[in-house]
Design a protein around this motif. Sequence first.
Motif, short mmCIF file in Angstrom:
data_model
loop_
_atom_site.label_atom_id
_atom_site.label_comp_id
_atom_site.label_asym_id
_atom_site.label_seq_id
_atom_site.Cartn_x
_atom_site.Cartn_y
_atom_site.Cartn_z
N LYS A 131 0.83 -1.19 0.00
CA LYS A 131 0.00 0.00 0.00
C LYS A 131 0.87 1.25 0.00
O LYS A 131 1.79 1.37 0.81
CB LYS A 131 -0.92 0.00 1.24
CG LYS A 131 -1.72 1.27 1.44
CD LYS A 131 -2.72 1.49 0.32
CE LYS A 131 -3.57 2.74 0.59
NZ LYS A 131 -4.46 3.05 -0.53
N PRO A 133 0.91 5.09 0.72
CA PRO A 133 0.09 6.12 1.39
C PRO A 133 -0.14 7.32 0.49
O PRO A 133 0.77 7.78 -0.21
CB PRO A 133 0.94 6.51 2.61
CG PRO A 133 1.89 5.38 2.81
CD PRO A 133 2.17 4.83 1.44
N SER A 134 -1.34 7.85 0.52
CA SER A 134 -1.68 9.02 -0.29
C SER A 134 -1.23 10.29 0.41
O SER A 134 -1.42 10.43 1.62
CB SER A 134 -3.18 9.07 -0.56
OG SER A 134 -3.51 10.26 -1.25
N GLU A 138 -8.01 11.20 2.10
CA GLU A 138 -8.66 10.09 1.41
C GLU A 138 -10.19 10.20 1.43
O GLU A 138 -10.89 9.26 1.07
CB GLU A 138 -8.21 8.76 2.02
CG GLU A 138 -6.70 8.53 1.85
CD GLU A 138 -6.27 7.13 2.25
OE1 GLU A 138 -7.16 6.29 2.51
OE2 GLU A 138 -5.06 6.87 2.29
N THR A 139 -10.69 11.34 1.89
CA THR A 139 -12.13 11.59 1.86
C THR A 139 -12.52 12.09 0.48
O THR A 139 -11.92 13.03 -0.05
CB THR A 139 -12.51 12.64 2.91
OG1 THR A 139 -12.09 12.20 4.20
CG2 THR A 139 -14.02 12.85 2.93
N ALA A 140 -13.51 11.45 -0.13
CA ALA A 140 -13.92 11.79 -1.48
C ALA A 140 -14.53 13.19 -1.53
O ALA A 140 -15.19 13.64 -0.59
CB ALA A 140 -14.90 10.76 -2.02
N LEU A 149 -11.94 10.98 -5.52
CA LEU A 149 -10.87 11.03 -4.54
C LEU A 149 -9.86 12.11 -4.92
O LEU A 149 -9.55 12.30 -6.11
CB LEU A 149 -10.15 9.68 -4.46
CG LEU A 149 -10.93 8.51 -3.86
CD1 LEU A 149 -10.14 7.22 -4.03
CD2 LEU A 149 -11.24 8.76 -2.39
N ALA A 151 -6.76 11.98 -4.70
CA ALA A 151 -5.64 11.34 -5.38
C ALA A 151 -5.93 11.15 -6.87
O ALA A 151 -5.02 11.21 -7.70
CB ALA A 151 -5.33 9.99 -4.74
N GLU A 152 -7.21 10.93 -7.23
CA GLU A 152 -7.58 10.80 -8.64
C GLU A 152 -7.44 12.14 -9.36
O GLU A 152 -7.02 12.20 -10.52
CB GLU A 152 -8.99 10.26 -8.76
CG GLU A 152 -9.14 8.82 -8.29
CD GLU A 152 -10.58 8.32 -8.38
OE1 GLU A 152 -10.76 7.11 -8.63
OE2 GLU A 152 -11.51 9.13 -8.20
N PRO A 220 -0.77 5.80 -5.17
CA PRO A 220 -1.72 5.99 -4.07
C PRO A 220 -3.14 5.51 -4.35
O PRO A 220 -3.92 5.33 -3.42
CB PRO A 220 -1.71 7.52 -3.85
CG PRO A 220 -0.39 7.97 -4.38
CD PRO A 220 -0.13 7.07 -5.56
N VAL A 221 -3.48 5.30 -5.63
CA VAL A 221 -4.84 4.86 -5.93
C VAL A 221 -4.89 3.38 -6.31
O VAL A 221 -5.94 2.87 -6.71
CB VAL A 221 -5.47 5.71 -7.07
CG1 VAL A 221 -5.62 7.14 -6.63
CG2 VAL A 221 -4.64 5.62 -8.34
#
Length: 302
Positions: A131, A133-134, A138-140, A149, A151-152, A220-221
């Motif tokens: 994994k 970490p972002s 991480e809350t959309a 997200l 990260a996206e 991260p995704v």
Amino acid sequence: MDWISTLLHAPTTSVFWQLVASGVAVGMIYATIAFGYQLTFATSKTLNFGQGEALMLGAMLGLTLLPYLGYWLMLPVILIFGMAQGAVVERLGVRPAIETKSEFGWIMATIALGIIFRNMAENIWGRDDLKFPSPLPETAIELGAVRILPAEIMVVVGALLMMAAVETFNRRSIYGKAFVATSNDIDAAGLMGIDTRRVITMSYAMSSMTAAFAGVLVAPVTLTGATMGAVLALKAFAVAIIGGLDSALGAIVGGILLGVIETLTGYYVSTGYKDVPGLILVLIVLAIRPAGLFGRRTIKKV
């Protein structure tokens, strides 16, 4: 206009746009790797079939450095590493094939080096997926009926900024102009005093740099592992064919197109068939427009 608002917030429509948003994020990763293919093809008419391993090494090394440097300080180190890795690939695998005029030697050489890098990664980091970490929450984020997200969003913005930076470098710097001259006519560039071998090395360095950057963007995704780059690189090659091997816009359009088609097919048909429409699209483009949707047709004199 109430019916439009109702349609946009309908459950089925909401799912559709959610899938499109996810497809765009995935597609921009494809586009970044495809852009790397274009860089090497422009100068030497060769491709680095170890691009997936450059992406993987960027992600794995980034994961190792993350606890010590943090995400944002780790990025420049990964960019430098990617450039060095690409230069090694060109020097060991591509230049000897070009100098001996081996038509397909560079294909096997880049594939072989990719396998070596993958085996090295398995021995250093193991075969288990890890994994990453972002660096962002991480809350959309809710945009209407779509949840995205952070990260996206970072994937899309980061990919566009990387490609814009490389294009600006090519158009504004003296080294970039040498790159453009070599891509237009390598023989004429050599006669004008440009060290075309160094330009080709630079194109491979920049190509692997974009792939390594894509690795830390996508990590991260998704899960990070020694085999993470193989499938991404293969699909990015399909994107390069769809968009055209000499068009940055084609890489973006082709990447988004393939990413969206995959996500929609995986949800509405079956995950087992999500790769099929993309392959069909490649076949259609090759049959109708072999140079790609945005590629330039060239006439070869004999």
